[in-house]
Write a protein that holds these residues in place. Structure first.
Motif, mmCIF file in Angstrom:
data_model
loop_
_atom_site.group_PDB
_atom_site.id
_atom_site.type_symbol
_atom_site.label_atom_id
_atom_site.label_comp_id
_atom_site.label_asym_id
_atom_site.label_seq_id
_atom_site.Cartn_x
_atom_site.Cartn_y
_atom_site.Cartn_z
ATOM 1 N N PRO A 108 0.842 -1.197 0.000
ATOM 2 C CA PRO A 108 0.000 0.000 0.000
ATOM 3 C C PRO A 108 0.879 1.250 0.000
ATOM 4 N N LEU A 118 -7.265 7.409 6.655
ATOM 5 C CA LEU A 118 -6.632 6.304 5.929
ATOM 6 C C LEU A 118 -5.874 5.392 6.889
ATOM 7 N N LEU A 121 -8.425 3.298 9.027
ATOM 8 C CA LEU A 121 -9.064 2.217 8.264
ATOM 9 C C LEU A 121 -8.082 1.088 7.957
ATOM 10 N N ARG A 122 -6.862 1.437 7.588
ATOM 11 C CA ARG A 122 -5.862 0.399 7.310
ATOM 12 C C ARG A 122 -5.539 -0.410 8.561
ATOM 13 N N GLN A 125 -8.162 -2.943 9.441
ATOM 14 C CA GLN A 125 -8.187 -4.079 8.515
ATOM 15 C C GLN A 125 -6.887 -4.891 8.526
ATOM 16 N N VAL A 127 -3.926 -3.903 7.515
ATOM 17 C CA VAL A 127 -3.033 -3.536 6.420
ATOM 18 C C VAL A 127 -1.731 -2.938 6.957
ATOM 19 N N ASP A 128 -1.770 -2.384 8.169
ATOM 20 C CA ASP A 128 -0.569 -1.780 8.761
ATOM 21 C C ASP A 128 0.526 -2.811 9.046
ATOM 22 N N ILE A 148 -10.825 7.112 -0.266
ATOM 23 C CA ILE A 148 -10.067 6.358 0.739
ATOM 24 C C ILE A 148 -10.669 4.985 1.059
ATOM 25 N N LYS A 151 -9.599 2.640 -1.639
ATOM 26 C CA LYS A 151 -8.166 2.325 -1.557
ATOM 27 C C LYS A 151 -7.925 1.248 -0.516
ATOM 28 N N VAL A 152 -8.565 1.408 0.640
ATOM 29 C CA VAL A 152 -8.367 0.448 1.730
ATOM 30 C C VAL A 152 -8.880 -0.930 1.331
ATOM 31 N N LYS A 153 -10.018 -1.001 0.625
ATOM 32 C CA LYS A 153 -10.529 -2.300 0.157
ATOM 33 C C LYS A 153 -9.501 -2.977 -0.745
ATOM 34 N N ASP A 155 -6.254 -2.365 -0.700
ATOM 35 C CA ASP A 155 -5.115 -2.711 0.161
ATOM 36 C C ASP A 155 -5.371 -4.028 0.894
#
Length: 186
Positions: A108, A118, A121-122, A125, A127-128, A148, A151-153, A155
């Motif tokens: 990402p 952002l 949300l990451r 989920q 993503v971090d 945003i 984008k997260v979906k 990611d």
């Protein structure tokens, strides 16, 4: 394997882009006052802040916010700024961040330190947990045009699908997007 790919990619890219890196640096220096590089505070793996270099495309008095949040972003561009952004040449110094391990080739895109929506949300989920990338699945599926949540979906989809071959596919898609200048607003 991913880290080895990152290091090989950096070395290969430096062989190809060494002269363009120098030329862009000189061009930026000669066309606007201020430093050649802009070191942006970005959010990395596990939300750790790191300094990410880019060739400076905005004037030195530009507020430190995402470009899409500026009322008139074009007014802040340096003379070569638009060209550097559309050609993605401003991104070349990020090879340093890949070399140091703050970034990967694919992942990402790193959020600005103040993009709390952002980042939140990451994090929700998971993503971090992966390093940010020079390019990513969201980049090749819309770049600046995506809201945003979308984008997260993407990611999250990358998080679940990530593999060496998926990364190669994203790199190839990125090359096509850059050559066509798809999805770039500023």
């Amino acid at each position: 394997m991913k880290r080895l790919f990152d290091l090989v990619f950096v070395l290969f890219s430096l062989c190809i882009f060494f002269i363009p890196l120098l030329l862009v640096a000189v061009f930026v220096r000669l066309t606007s006052p201020g430093p050649v590089l802009y070191w942006s505070d970005r959010v990395g793996k596990h939300n750790k802040i790191f300094k990410m270099p880019k060739f400076r495309t905005m004037r030195v008095d530009t507020p430190a916010v995402a470009t899409h949040l500026l009322a008139d972003p074009v007014r802040f561009l340096t003379p070569p700024g638009s060209f550097l952004r559309k050609s993605s040449l401003d991104e070349l110094p990020q090879l340093w961040s890949i070399f140091t391990g703050d970034m990967s080739v694919v992942g990402p895109r790193p959020a600005l330190f103040n993009q709390e929506d952002l980042i939140s949300l990451r994090t929700q989920q998971g993503v971090d947990a992966i390093p940010p990338g020079l390019t990513g699945w969201a980049q090749v599926n819309g770049r600046d045009e995506l809201p945003i949540p979308d984008k997260v979906k993407l990611d999250v989809e990358y998080l679940h699908r990530k593999s060496f071959f998926f990364d190669l596919q994203i790199v190839l898609m990125t090359l096509v997007k850059v050559l066509r200048r798809d999805g770039i607003k500023h």
